[in-house]
Scaffold this active site. Sequence first.
Site, PDB file in Angstrom:
ATOM      1  N   GLU A   1       0.822  -1.215   0.000  1.00 17.25           N
ATOM      2  CA  GLU A   1       0.000   0.000   0.000  1.00 17.25           C
ATOM      3  C   GLU A   1       0.858   1.267   0.000  1.00 17.25           C
ATOM      4  O   GLU A   1       0.445   2.293  -0.526  1.00 17.25           O
ATOM      5  CB  GLU A   1      -0.947   0.008   1.200  1.00 17.25           C
ATOM      6  CG  GLU A   1      -2.082  -1.005   1.108  1.00 17.25           C
ATOM      7  CD  GLU A   1      -1.710  -2.386   1.642  1.00 17.25           C
ATOM      8  OE1 GLU A   1      -0.516  -2.612   1.965  1.00 17.25           O
ATOM      9  OE2 GLU A   1      -2.603  -3.250   1.732  1.00 17.25           O
TER      10      GLU A   1
ATOM     11  N   PHE B   1     -11.548  -8.052  13.302  1.00 14.73           N
ATOM     12  CA  PHE B   1     -10.421  -8.425  12.444  1.00 14.73           C
ATOM     13  C   PHE B   1     -10.117  -7.304  11.449  1.00 14.73           C
ATOM     14  O   PHE B   1     -11.005  -6.793  10.786  1.00 14.73           O
ATOM     15  CB  PHE B   1     -10.733  -9.727  11.694  1.00 14.73           C
ATOM     16  CG  PHE B   1      -9.624 -10.126  10.752  1.00 14.73           C
ATOM     17  CD1 PHE B   1      -8.379 -10.493  11.245  1.00 14.73           C
ATOM     18  CD2 PHE B   1      -9.822 -10.107   9.377  1.00 14.73           C
ATOM     19  CE1 PHE B   1      -7.344 -10.834  10.379  1.00 14.73           C
ATOM     20  CE2 PHE B   1      -8.791 -10.453   8.508  1.00 14.73           C
ATOM     21  CZ  PHE B   1      -7.557 -10.819   9.017  1.00 14.73           C
ATOM     22  N   GLN B   2      -8.880  -6.921  11.382  1.00 10.52           N
ATOM     23  CA  GLN B   2      -8.396  -5.843  10.512  1.00 10.52           C
ATOM     24  C   GLN B   2      -9.115  -4.514  10.755  1.00 10.52           C
ATOM     25  O   GLN B   2      -9.303  -3.736   9.834  1.00 10.52           O
ATOM     26  CB  GLN B   2      -8.464  -6.255   9.031  1.00 10.52           C
ATOM     27  CG  GLN B   2      -7.461  -7.357   8.725  1.00 10.52           C
ATOM     28  CD  GLN B   2      -7.250  -7.590   7.236  1.00 10.52           C
ATOM     29  OE1 GLN B   2      -8.140  -7.367   6.432  1.00 10.52           O
ATOM     30  NE2 GLN B   2      -6.077  -8.058   6.872  1.00 10.52           N
TER      31      GLN B   2
END
Lengths: 581, 190
Positions: free
Chosen positions: A66, A128-129
């Site tokens: 990213e 999650f995340q």
Amino acid sequence: MTAKEKETRKSKQQDVEITGSEAVIRSLIEEGTEIIFGYPGGAIMPVYDALYDYRNVLRHILTRHEQGAVHAAQGYARATGKTGVCLVTSGPGATNLITGIADAMIDSTPLVCITGQVASHLLGSDAFQESDVIGISMPVTKWNFQITSAEEIPSTIAKAFYIAASGRPGPVLIDITKDAQFGRLKYKYAKCHKIRSYIPEFPVNKEKLSQAAELINNAKKPFLIFGQGVILSGAEMELQHFIEKTGIPAAWTLLGLSGLITDHPLNVGMLGMHGNYGPNIKTNECDLLIAVGMRFDDRVTGNLNTYAKQAKIIHIEIDPAEINKIIKADVALLGDAKRILRLLRLLVGKKKHTAWLKEFKQAHEVEMKKVIKSDLNPANPGLSMAEIVNKVADLTHNTAVVVSDVGQNQMAAARYSKFTSSRSHITSGGLGTMGFGLPAAMGAKFGNKDREVVLFVGDGGMQMTIQELGTIAQENLPVKIVIMNNRFLGMVRQWQELFFEKRYSFTEIFSPDFVKVADAYGIPGQLVKEREKLEEALQTMLDAKGPYLLEIMVEKEDNIFPMVPSGASVSDILLCADDVK
Amino acid sequence: MKQEYIISAYSENHIGLLNRITIIFTRRKVNIESITASVSAIEGISKLTIVVNDEKEKVVNITKQIEKQVEVLKAFYHTNDEMIFQEIALYKVPTQALMETNQLEKLIRQHNARILEITPEYTVIEKTGHKEETQELFNGLVEYGVLQFIRSGRVAITRSPIEKLSEFLKERDALLEKIESRGKLRSARK
């Protein structure tokens, strides 16, 4: 045609209910977005699914990290003047953007970063995340916003593009929860042209304008210094006409590079720590300093207590928070550089400052004798960065877009490149982000199909984002990569040599065989060690139809001069290592 | 020279904006002495009142950085004598102390404080005033045993007759209209 494709075709008409995800894509297209840099993941999958139907309209570049995506978007924005767009998932995807966003913030680069987020009912549950990307990005974005329902998507994206590009540009971040992506809305797009709490540009104060003109008309030794504001406002011609009428010598900051042609007789070079001798010492000799679209970075001013104390100061700047932040202006002109320079030109007299300009020429001769000559014709058998950059400039007839990383390679590229058009120099200025170069060069190339894009990068910075060779290979993108390898983290080593008694603490760095690495990606390249082979190798690189990697071994312990040591006055600029006390 | 300043910011009432503003102080290692968020006299616009103790230069810089935030309409800074301001303090003391002596009652009268609630166990006293004044009452109450004490952030109003923001709101509306029409023209040309 599958059922899904049928549905998409139907939804492309106006006023039909579509998903939030499709609204994201269509809003981007409405804003004129042609390319996005991104990386998919769980929380952004609905948007990626919608993108699949528009893949022929909206190009997506899959980077390898990213950070690569955001630097590529920056490179694209800096090279084209358009707003760069990146698209990533939540959690690590979003946090990996932060360095690039911080870089874009300090270098005023317009970006719209879209991050996926966990579903709204999971916010704050350590799902999650899940990461608080709104909180994390707040200090490094011009604006950010979390979307939790599909209806908010078109208006928020419109607002984001407006904020990113208007006034002093900067990065904005939009965080979209997964349920908002799945949700449906009656899609209608309207561009944003106004926000009640936001004035991007103030009208020019006529009274101050005439005060500035009077100072200019009465000055004996006026000196104009300009930054990226000239490029961001598209004021290149206005600047040139202004200095031509007034005869005022002009110097650029690192980010102002290419805002004026290099060979213009009134262009006296670069300011700052490794800038040219004349512009630095003359800052403390001029009687009027006209600063245009720049913010008096400490790398430009050196010691503030001794900076341009003898001069009156005119500061032309779009951001009110920059006025009097570092240097107190005698006349502060708030507004767009293009408009102000155009108006100011009407109020100033035609002049020539021949004797004053000659002083800059004399300073240049000193620098030529003490620095440039030996940089370009080194006595050492080892190649110098300067001669490489200079050779590339010659071979490309000064028409390439020059991208650099950070450190000695950056300073050599800035000092020895020559520019014949604007938006031709891309580097990480304010943040000094190593690893910026390779992905930024990718972005610049995507925005400049018809121009040569040459990257100068060191062996250190190259290894910070080397994975983007994968992106370059996948896209067969003709980026020309010049690694100037001195087997050191060169700039830090230079400081260690000059100011830390040659205690080379962790600056020697091992590198892989870069040519072999490139080869593993299917990218051609070669290694050059001798001066005799340099030109031919560079020509081979420039002639390559696709990407090319040229690794050049350079002198191991070369230094970049001149140098204003950290905290010293710009008058005390050093020309060689012997000047260091 | 460090001194007390009151920063007032007029802003949209949006989630996260307070965070955006407080990090401007954090980044410069400036402590916020007190902070109050409230509605203003202008519909839909919030007002933040922040008290800091610092040098003028820093306060000017911070005020500009606050105003730079997209969702802030305007920010001002003032010295204390430029504003009329108040804080409110609540004190909880044991009711028994009130019963045993009339000194406590005297103290409350002297300070122009008032009693909000009396129960067999405790009495709650309220006082508004400047920090020194509410502190003085606290100091007086200490010997009777203060069970709880709290002081609010500062609220402040300028000495000028109208909300300072409204002076420039009209001007601003005209400017915004100009910006909007210019923007529309530009995108039409594309």
